[in-house]
Design an enzyme around this catalytic site. Structure first.
Site, PDB file in Angstrom:
ATOM      1  N   CYS A   1     -17.308  -2.523 -31.281  1.00 55.60           N
ATOM      2  CA  CYS A   1     -16.991  -1.766 -30.078  1.00 55.60           C
ATOM      3  C   CYS A   1     -15.517  -1.962 -29.735  1.00 55.60           C
ATOM      4  O   CYS A   1     -14.881  -2.894 -30.201  1.00 55.60           O
ATOM      5  CB  CYS A   1     -17.848  -2.241 -28.922  1.00 55.60           C
ATOM      6  SG  CYS A   1     -19.589  -2.180 -29.311  1.00 55.60           S
TER       7      CYS A   1
ATOM      8  N   ARG B   1     -13.293   2.326 -33.276  1.00 60.28           N
ATOM      9  CA  ARG B   1     -14.165   1.149 -33.374  1.00 60.28           C
ATOM     10  C   ARG B   1     -15.613   1.454 -33.011  1.00 60.28           C
ATOM     11  O   ARG B   1     -16.492   0.608 -33.144  1.00 60.28           O
ATOM     12  CB  ARG B   1     -13.645   0.039 -32.451  1.00 60.28           C
ATOM     13  CG  ARG B   1     -12.236  -0.385 -32.754  1.00 60.28           C
ATOM     14  CD  ARG B   1     -11.766  -1.388 -31.743  1.00 60.28           C
ATOM     15  NE  ARG B   1     -12.453  -2.635 -31.884  1.00 60.28           N
ATOM     16  CZ  ARG B   1     -12.092  -3.623 -32.683  1.00 60.28           C
ATOM     17  NH1 ARG B   1     -11.015  -3.482 -33.441  1.00 60.28           N
ATOM     18  NH2 ARG B   1     -12.771  -4.734 -32.748  1.00 60.28           N
TER      19      ARG B   1
ATOM     20  N   TRP C   1     -20.358   1.066 -30.274  1.00 71.58           N
ATOM     21  CA  TRP C   1     -21.083   1.295 -31.525  1.00 71.58           C
ATOM     22  C   TRP C   1     -22.417   0.598 -31.318  1.00 71.58           C
ATOM     23  O   TRP C   1     -22.491  -0.627 -31.246  1.00 71.58           O
ATOM     24  CB  TRP C   1     -20.310   0.692 -32.702  1.00 71.58           C
ATOM     25  CG  TRP C   1     -20.925   1.050 -34.027  1.00 71.58           C
ATOM     26  CD1 TRP C   1     -20.705   2.175 -34.762  1.00 71.58           C
ATOM     27  CD2 TRP C   1     -21.874   0.275 -34.770  1.00 71.58           C
ATOM     28  NE1 TRP C   1     -21.454   2.144 -35.907  1.00 71.58           N
ATOM     29  CE2 TRP C   1     -22.184   0.994 -35.947  1.00 71.58           C
ATOM     30  CE3 TRP C   1     -22.500  -0.954 -34.566  1.00 71.58           C
ATOM     31  CZ2 TRP C   1     -23.079   0.530 -36.904  1.00 71.58           C
ATOM     32  CZ3 TRP C   1     -23.400  -1.408 -35.521  1.00 71.58           C
ATOM     33  CH2 TRP C   1     -23.668  -0.665 -36.677  1.00 71.58           C
TER      34      TRP C   1
ATOM     35  N   ASN D   1     -18.573  -6.964 -26.776  1.00 65.53           N
ATOM     36  CA  ASN D   1     -18.614  -6.659 -28.207  1.00 65.53           C
ATOM     37  C   ASN D   1     -19.270  -7.847 -28.909  1.00 65.53           C
ATOM     38  O   ASN D   1     -18.857  -8.984 -28.695  1.00 65.53           O
ATOM     39  CB  ASN D   1     -17.188  -6.451 -28.739  1.00 65.53           C
ATOM     40  CG  ASN D   1     -17.180  -6.095 -30.215  1.00 65.53           C
ATOM     41  OD1 ASN D   1     -18.174  -5.619 -30.746  1.00 65.53           O
ATOM     42  ND2 ASN D   1     -16.069  -6.342 -30.874  1.00 65.53           N
ATOM     43  N   GLY D   2     -20.274  -7.576 -29.732  1.00 68.37           N
ATOM     44  CA  GLY D   2     -20.951  -8.663 -30.444  1.00 68.37           C
ATOM     45  C   GLY D   2     -22.455  -8.496 -30.342  1.00 68.37           C
ATOM     46  O   GLY D   2     -22.956  -7.435 -29.949  1.00 68.37           O
TER      47      GLY D   2
ATOM     48  N   GLU E   1     -16.123   3.877 -55.336  1.00 71.89           N
ATOM     49  CA  GLU E   1     -15.304   4.183 -54.165  1.00 71.89           C
ATOM     50  C   GLU E   1     -15.313   5.693 -53.879  1.00 71.89           C
ATOM     51  O   GLU E   1     -15.406   6.124 -52.724  1.00 71.89           O
ATOM     52  CB  GLU E   1     -13.873   3.658 -54.402  1.00 71.89           C
ATOM     53  CG  GLU E   1     -12.845   3.987 -53.339  1.00 71.89           C
ATOM     54  CD  GLU E   1     -13.173   3.452 -51.942  1.00 71.89           C
ATOM     55  OE1 GLU E   1     -14.120   2.660 -51.781  1.00 71.89           O
ATOM     56  OE2 GLU E   1     -12.485   3.874 -50.997  1.00 71.89           O
TER      57      GLU E   1
ATOM     58  N   LYS F   1     -16.573   7.295 -50.422  1.00 71.56           N
ATOM     59  CA  LYS F   1     -15.735   8.180 -49.598  1.00 71.56           C
ATOM     60  C   LYS F   1     -16.472   9.479 -49.311  1.00 71.56           C
ATOM     61  O   LYS F   1     -16.471   9.978 -48.190  1.00 71.56           O
ATOM     62  CB  LYS F   1     -14.409   8.534 -50.299  1.00 71.56           C
ATOM     63  CG  LYS F   1     -13.361   7.490 -50.380  1.00 71.56           C
ATOM     64  CD  LYS F   1     -12.564   7.270 -49.114  1.00 71.56           C
ATOM     65  CE  LYS F   1     -13.183   6.170 -48.302  1.00 71.56           C
ATOM     66  NZ  LYS F   1     -12.796   4.824 -48.624  1.00 71.56           N
TER      67      LYS F   1
ATOM     68  N   GLU G   1     -19.518   8.936 -46.869  1.00 68.34           N
ATOM     69  CA  GLU G   1     -19.238   8.553 -45.479  1.00 68.34           C
ATOM     70  C   GLU G   1     -18.600   9.658 -44.665  1.00 68.34           C
ATOM     71  O   GLU G   1     -18.866   9.775 -43.474  1.00 68.34           O
ATOM     72  CB  GLU G   1     -18.442   7.244 -45.381  1.00 68.34           C
ATOM     73  CG  GLU G   1     -16.997   7.328 -45.749  1.00 68.34           C
ATOM     74  CD  GLU G   1     -16.263   6.002 -45.593  1.00 68.34           C
ATOM     75  OE1 GLU G   1     -16.509   5.273 -44.636  1.00 68.34           O
ATOM     76  OE2 GLU G   1     -15.412   5.712 -46.448  1.00 68.34           O
TER      77      GLU G   1
ATOM     78  N   HIS H   1     -29.939   4.776 -68.444  1.00 67.24           N
ATOM     79  CA  HIS H   1     -31.017   3.843 -68.080  1.00 67.24           C
ATOM     80  C   HIS H   1     -31.721   4.281 -66.799  1.00 67.24           C
ATOM     81  O   HIS H   1     -32.363   3.475 -66.139  1.00 67.24           O
ATOM     82  CB  HIS H   1     -30.456   2.426 -67.947  1.00 67.24           C
ATOM     83  CG  HIS H   1     -29.878   1.936 -69.233  1.00 67.24           C
ATOM     84  ND1 HIS H   1     -30.635   1.333 -70.208  1.00 67.24           N
ATOM     85  CD2 HIS H   1     -28.623   2.021 -69.732  1.00 67.24           C
ATOM     86  CE1 HIS H   1     -29.867   1.046 -71.250  1.00 67.24           C
ATOM     87  NE2 HIS H   1     -28.639   1.460 -70.982  1.00 67.24           N
TER      88      HIS H   1
ATOM     89  N   LYS I   1     -14.770   1.525 -37.522  1.00 69.34           N
ATOM     90  CA  LYS I   1     -13.713   1.007 -38.409  1.00 69.34           C
ATOM     91  C   LYS I   1     -13.879  -0.484 -38.714  1.00 69.34           C
ATOM     92  O   LYS I   1     -13.641  -0.914 -39.834  1.00 69.34           O
ATOM     93  CB  LYS I   1     -12.358   1.276 -37.749  1.00 69.34           C
ATOM     94  CG  LYS I   1     -11.165   0.915 -38.586  1.00 69.34           C
ATOM     95  CD  LYS I   1     -10.904   1.957 -39.629  1.00 69.34           C
ATOM     96  CE  LYS I   1      -9.734   1.606 -40.524  1.00 69.34           C
ATOM     97  NZ  LYS I   1      -9.803   2.334 -41.789  1.00 69.34           N
TER      98      LYS I   1
END
Ligand code: AGP
Length: 614
Positions: A2, A27, A75, A101-102, A487, A491, A494, A510, A609
């Site tokens: 947050c 955030r 968040w 936050n937490g 990666e 990208k 997301e 496989h 983020k």
């Protein structure tokens, strides 16, 4: 996760808080809210689900007053992202307001006991416990500082909290327990700011203090008093931050992500910067803490990180092994922290966290602190929490990254890791001098190569237009390009919400091969390197199953042209450095597809983020 803000001074708090929240929105953007002690001594709370812009629509800023207040972008962890669960939260009598936050690990216990004592909770959040706990302690003792310290000692887990109280209109209170993201106190001219991160503070002041774990700050407009959780005063160092104010704006670009992709030639130049002397081909890391003997004796390297930073670790594993000849392994921090791994003073843990705030990475670093192993951390925020644990911090120098999708921080992490592997290799004599010279000269060309790549984005736009309606993508690569396939898939998923998987190409037959048909575009990372022949076999296998191939290659060969439906060309560099430039097509394919899909590129759904919770 947050974003937290606090203000006390002579200016209009609602305006400052709202503008600052916009800068912390990366955030978390599930909900937004502020609490003010207004000019009529009332506690006023305004909140809304969704982004800061949504919140602003709900608010008539001109009608709000107050010179002290707190704000929050959320968040969500406990309770849906709705208006009621939005911060700030209050106590039963609307005197106290908090932002948090937490995660409060014992919140159920606390809530249950407070409810038994008559407290009425409005939200489903763990955070609301804090305002009620302070209220409860104040019922027995009217010392607010004591009540806050008591609360900080009662809640379990990693938490950062900012508090205002109606009966203390000239004070902001905050505390930090554990590593739930940063809390920075900005010292202005007869005004003070509190924030989770620098961007919200930098327009007002560059003089800051970082609150550490188990500390409380009592803030008035002229001064800040710091204490530990026993109430003993402590002295803290003030820092001057250097940050380019332009880096906070999007400039000419439509999205931060695109701006940050374009920042990369400069960012990589800064990363290499004074660390390389091209006249005598030497690499230097200022105040490197380990002796040449210790470097020679390293017997194991473990690279840890999450998400994009983990992918940087995966690339670097190849470099560390071949350049330093030290056995190297990679682990996801959230797995590593629970391993029963054997470490000793000859082990080197290298952690990567651009934010320096990732909870799992911090916990993994903390856990193995007692193993006597040495620790280096790479961060884009060198005063962050990870740097307080490691023996040595390397600033990746990417400049501020606002877009939730990591781009320039990935490239700068890779570049730093490559330099570090050469540096260690040189000290261990595991690498010939001529090889270092050759690699450094290739490295020096990268900013220009990347800049040229960014000048022509047409091929990406064409591919994005053609492929954005597809629902599934497979990315394949080998060796150094396997992590780049991961990666690329990360990208894409997301920011465009398209399902994508990255695989080592050899693994395809496989299992994943069962998925291949004309509706599954396969992005094949096939530069002309020592893996080319093997990759061509995979290309043929995809083709034989009617797959649709997008090949990314450094050179046109007839084979690739005949097999691929579309080709993206990237320039040539040494095999070792290909992953650095391969990150450009991984970023631009995703960016242009997400643009076609009209996605919220800088703030993708459900993400934030910095991931400051486990
Ligand atoms: C990727 O685009 C994400 N931003 C995410 O995977 C990120 O890399 C991860 O959360 C780790 O963050 P850190 O580097 O700040 O530790």
């Amino acid at each position: 996760m947050c974003g937290i803000i606090g203000y006390i001074g002579n200016n209009t708090a609602p305006k400052i808080l709202t503008e600052s929240l916009k800068k912390l929105e990366y955030r978390g953007y599930d909900s937004t809210g502020i609490a003010l002690l207004d000019n009529n001594s009332r506690l006023v709370i305004v909140k809304a689900s969704g982004t800061v812009n949504n919140f602003k629509k709900k608010l008539d800023l001109n009608k709000l007053t107050g010179k002290i207040g707190i704000g929050h972008t959320r968040w969500a962890t406990h309770g849906e992202p709705n208006n009621i669960n939005a911060h700030p939260h209050t106590d039963c009598n609307n005197k106290i307001s908090i932002v948090h936050n937490g995660i409060i690990e014992n919140h159920q216990e606390i809530r249950h006991s407070l409810e038994k004592s008559g407290h009425k909770f409005l939200s489903q959040t763990d955070s609301e416990c804090i305002s009620h706990l302070i209220e409860e302690y104040l019922n027995n003792n009217d010392d607010i500082e004591k009540a806050i310290r008591h609360t900080a000692n009662t809640i379990q887990g990693a938490n950062v909290v900012v508090i205002i109280h109606k009966e203390h209109p000239n004070k902001l209170f905050c505390f930090k327990v554990g590593s739930a993201g940063g809390l920075i106190i900005g010292n202005g001219n007869n005004e003070m700011f509190v924030s989770s991160d620098i961007p919200a503070i930098i327009p007002y002041t560059s003089t800051v203090t970082y609150l550490s774990t188990n500390e409380i700050a009592i803030i008035s407009s002229e001064k800040v008093e710091y204490k530990n959780l026993e109430g003993i005063s402590i002295t803290k160092k003030t820092n001057t931050i250097e940050i380019n104010r332009d880096s906070i704006s999007k400039g000419e670009f439509k999205h931060y992500m695109l701006k940050e992709i374009h920042d990369q030639p400069q960012a990589i130049t800064d990363t290499i910067g004074s660390r390389v002397s091209f006249t005598d081909n030497k690499i230097k890391f200022e105040k490197f803490p380990f002796t040449n003997q210790e470097i020679k004796e390293f017997s194991k390297i473990i690279l840890i990180g999450m998400g994009t930073s983990l992918h940087a670790c995966m690339v670097a594993k190849n470099w560390f092994e071949s350049i330093t000849r030290i056995p190297t392994e990679v682990d996801n921090s959230s797995e590593f922290r629970y391993r029963d791994i054997i470490l000793n003073e000859k082990s080197l843990i290298i952690s990567i966290s651009q934010s320096g705030e990732t909870a799992d990475t911090i916990a993994a670093m903390e856990k193995f602190k007692s193993s006597n192993s040495k620790q280096i951390t790479l961060s884009n925020s060198p005063k962050s929490q990870t740097s307080q644990i490691a023996d040595y911090t390397i600033d990746i120098r990417a400049g501020l990254e606002i877009g939730v999708a990591s781009t320039k921080t990935f490239m700068c992490s890779l570049t730093t890791l490559y330099l570090l592997s050469l540096f260690l290799g040189e000290k261990r004599n595991s690498l010939e001098k001529t090889k270092i010279t050759a690699q450094l000269s290739e490295l020096a060309k990268l900013p220009r190569i990347i800049s040229n790549m960014l000048d022509n984005q047409n091929q990406y736009k064409i591919i994005a237009k053609k492929y954005y309606p597809y629902s599934n993508f497979l990315y394949l690569g080998r060796g150094l390009n396997y992590p780049l396939a991961m990666e690329g898939a990360l990208k894409l998923k997301e920011i465009s919400y398209i399902h994508a998987e990255g695989y080592p190409a050899g693994e395809m037959k496989h299992g994943p091969i069962a998925l291949i048909d004309q509706n599954m575009p396969v992005v094949v990372l096939i530069p002309k390197d020592k893996m080319l022949d093997k990759m061509l076999i995979n290309l043929n296998e995809v083709k034989a199953r009617n797959g649709t191939i997008i090949a990314i290659t450094t050179e046109n060969t007839n084979y690739i042209e005949n097999l691929a439906n579309d080709i993206i060309f990237i320039p040539k560099t040494s095999d070792e450095l290909i992953p650095i430039i391969m990150s450009i097509p991984m970023q631009l394919i995703s960016y242009h597809i997400a643009l076609n899909k009209k996605c919220n590129i800088d703030m993708p759904r459900n993400l934030a983020k910095s991931v400051t919770v486990e």
